[in-house]
Design an enzyme around this catalytic site. Structure first.
Site, mmCIF file in Angstrom:
data_model
loop_
_atom_site.group_PDB
_atom_site.id
_atom_site.type_symbol
_atom_site.label_atom_id
_atom_site.label_comp_id
_atom_site.label_asym_id
_atom_site.label_seq_id
_atom_site.Cartn_x
_atom_site.Cartn_y
_atom_site.Cartn_z
ATOM 1 N N SER A 1 0.858 -1.185 0.000
ATOM 2 C CA SER A 1 0.000 0.000 0.000
ATOM 3 C C SER A 1 0.888 1.226 0.000
ATOM 4 C CB SER A 1 -0.895 0.007 1.247
ATOM 5 O OG SER A 1 -1.521 1.260 1.428
ATOM 6 N N TYR B 1 -0.574 -1.688 10.462
ATOM 7 C CA TYR B 1 -0.800 -1.956 9.041
ATOM 8 C C TYR B 1 0.325 -1.375 8.190
ATOM 9 C CZ TYR B 1 -3.199 -1.577 4.476
ATOM 10 O OH TYR B 1 -3.541 -1.632 3.149
ATOM 11 N N ALA C 1 3.498 -3.425 8.437
ATOM 12 C CA ALA C 1 3.442 -4.640 7.614
ATOM 13 C C ALA C 1 3.649 -4.310 6.144
ATOM 14 C CB ALA C 1 2.106 -5.348 7.819
#
Length: 257
Positions: A148, A161, A164
Site C-alpha cells: 500500500s 498496518y 506490515a
C-alpha cells in the site's frame, strides 16, 4: 473483469489468490478467469454465490474456493496444496488479503499487533514459501505481493498496518533476489485509495475523497479494475524482466526515483 488487455500466456495458468471473493480480490478473480486461468482463492466468508456468478460469467471455468483463515498457517498451506492437487503447481500467486482496521498507537496490545502482522505480513511469507517448489519445478512463476502507498505517505491511523506494508516491500526484494535464478519473479503492488464497497461503507467521505484526489496527479478515483490490469501485467510474461520492484498504482500520489 479486465476490459483493456488480454495476456494470452496466462491462459491455463494455475493462479492462487488470497481474499479473492470480495473487494479488489473478487475483481482479481474475475480478471484472471477472463484470461482463461484456473483460479483458486481463499477467504474467511462463504463465497459460494460469487463462485456461481463467476461460473455463469465464464462458462466452463468455475473458480475453486477454499474457506480458510490465512492466520492459521498449517490450514493456509494445506489450502495451497489442495489448489495444486486440482489445478497443478501454482504458477501465479497473488497475496491480496489484508486488514486495514483503523487504530491508534496507544490502544495497540501485543495480541492485536501479532494478529495484524499475521494477516498483513506473515501469511504473505508462508504463501510464497509454499509455492516456490512448484514454481521451480514448472520452470518459473510470478508472485505479486500487495502492499500500500500508506506507509510511503507516512499515514497515521493504522501503524501496525503500515509497518506490515513496509515489511512486504522488504520481503519482496529479498525473495526476488533469492529465487530469481529459478525464474521466479516477485514484485509488490502498492495501490492508492481504491474505492471498494468496504472503503465506501467505512471511510469515504466527500471531504476526505476530495482531499485525496487533490494529492493525485490524475484527478479520478481509483477503481478495482485499475489494480486488476496492473496485476495481470506483473503476472504475465509481458513483465518477464521485472522483479524485486514496487509498483504504485495510485494516480500519482507518491513518486520514486
Amino acid at each position: 473483469m479486465s476490459g483493456t488487455s488480454l495476456f494470452r500466456d496466462l491462459e491455463g495458468q494455475s493462479v492462487f489468490i488470497t481474499g479473492g471473493g470480495s473487494g479488489i480480490g473478487a475483481a482479481l478473480t474475475d480478471g484472471f478467469l477472463q484470461q482463461g486461468a484456473r483460479v483458486t482463492f481463499v477467504g474467511r466468508s462463504d463465497a459460494s454465490a460469487f463462485c456461481a456468478e463467476m461460473a455463469d460469467k465464464h462458462p466452463g471455468n468455475r473458480p475453486q474456493f477454499i474457506r480458510c483463515d490465512i492466520t492459521d498457517t498449517p490450514a493456509f498451506k494445506a489450502s495451497i496444496a489442495e489448489a495444486e492437487a486440482r489445478h497443478g503447481p501454482v504458477t501465479v500467486l497473488v497475496n491480496n488479503a489484508a486488514n486495514d482496521t483503523r487504530h491508534t498507537s496507544e490502544e495497540v496490545t501485543p495480541e492485536f499487533w501479532d494478529w495484524m502482522q499475521a494477516i498483513n505480513l506473515k501469511a504473505y511469507f508462508f504463501a510464497c514459501q509454499a509455492v516456490i517448489a512448484g514454481m521451480r519445478a514448472s520452470g518459473g512463476g510470478a508472485i505479486v505481493n500487495f502492499s500500500s502507498i500508506s506507509y510511503m505517505m507516512g499515514n497515521t491511523g493504522y501503524p501496525a498496518y503500515t509497518t506490515a506494508n513496509a515489511g512486504i516491500t522488504g520481503l519482496t526484494r529479498s525473495l526476488a533476489r533469492e529465487f530469481g535464478p529459478d525464474r521466479i519473479r516477485i514484485n509488490a503492488l502498492a495501490p492508492g485509495w481504491v474505492l471498494t464497497e468496504r472503503q465506501k461503507d467505512l471511510w469515504v467521505t466527500p471531504e476526505g475523497l476530495a482531499a485525496h484526489l487533490e494529492r493525485q496527479c490524475l484527478k479520478e478515483p481509483l477503481e478495482p479494475q485499475d489494480i486488476v490490469d496492473a496485476t495481470l501485467f506483473l503476472s504475465s510474461r509481458a513483465s518477464r524482466m521485472i522483479t524485486g520492484q514496487t509498483l504504485a498504482v495510485d494516480g500519482g500520489v507518491v513518486v520514486s526515483g
